[in-house]
Design a protein around this motif. Structure first.
Motif, PDB file in Angstrom:
ATOM      1  N   THR A 143       0.853  -1.178   0.000  1.00 50.96           N
ATOM      2  CA  THR A 143       0.000   0.000   0.000  1.00 50.96           C
ATOM      3  C   THR A 143       0.888   1.228   0.000  1.00 50.96           C
ATOM      4  O   THR A 143       1.769   1.366   0.843  1.00 50.96           O
TER       5      THR A 143
ATOM      6  N   ASP B 174      -6.565   0.448 -10.089  1.00 47.10           N
ATOM      7  CA  ASP B 174      -7.482  -0.457  -9.392  1.00 47.10           C
ATOM      8  C   ASP B 174      -7.966   0.163  -8.093  1.00 47.10           C
ATOM      9  O   ASP B 174      -9.146   0.057  -7.755  1.00 47.10           O
ATOM     10  N   SER B 175      -7.075   0.818  -7.364  1.00 49.30           N
ATOM     11  CA  SER B 175      -7.453   1.463  -6.104  1.00 49.30           C
ATOM     12  C   SER B 175      -8.422   2.600  -6.338  1.00 49.30           C
ATOM     13  O   SER B 175      -9.369   2.794  -5.577  1.00 49.30           O
TER      14      SER B 175
ATOM     15  N   ASP C 112     -11.912   1.308  -6.941  1.00 51.52           N
ATOM     16  CA  ASP C 112     -12.540   0.767  -5.745  1.00 51.52           C
ATOM     17  C   ASP C 112     -13.162   1.866  -4.874  1.00 51.52           C
ATOM     18  O   ASP C 112     -14.050   1.607  -4.089  1.00 51.52           O
ATOM     19  N   GLU C 113     -12.685   3.090  -5.042  1.00 48.72           N
ATOM     20  CA  GLU C 113     -13.172   4.193  -4.183  1.00 48.72           C
ATOM     21  C   GLU C 113     -14.432   4.778  -4.657  1.00 48.72           C
ATOM     22  O   GLU C 113     -15.116   4.776  -5.452  1.00 48.72           O
TER      23      GLU C 113
END
Length: 73
Positions: free
Chosen positions: A6, A68-69, A72-73
């Motif tokens: 992360t 991708d992150s 996801d948000e």
């Protein structure tokens, strides 16, 4: 560098980049040095291209993870 990581800030990215560079260098160093010492121009070019591709793959992997992150948000 298959472990998930992360990245919260610029410092995290910097640490990742250093570790990625160490790993890539360890994997590619011998082939590049051997081609520079004993190889033909083509072999040296191929070894240099392999190093560049490894760096590109690492950076694109992080970029894909960032995308991708964001999704996801």
């Amino acid at each position: 560098m298959d472990d998930a990581l992360t990245i919260h800030n610029r410092a995290d990215f910097g640490l990742w980049a250093i570790e990625a560079a160490k790993q890539i260098d360890g994997e590619q160093r011998f082939d590049l040095a051997k081609a520079a010492r004993d190889g033909t121009a083509g072999e040296l070019r191929d070894a240099g291209n392999a190093l560049g591709q490894a760096i590109t793959n690492a950076l694109l992997g992080v970029y894909d993870g960032l995308l991708d992150s964001a999704e996801d948000e």
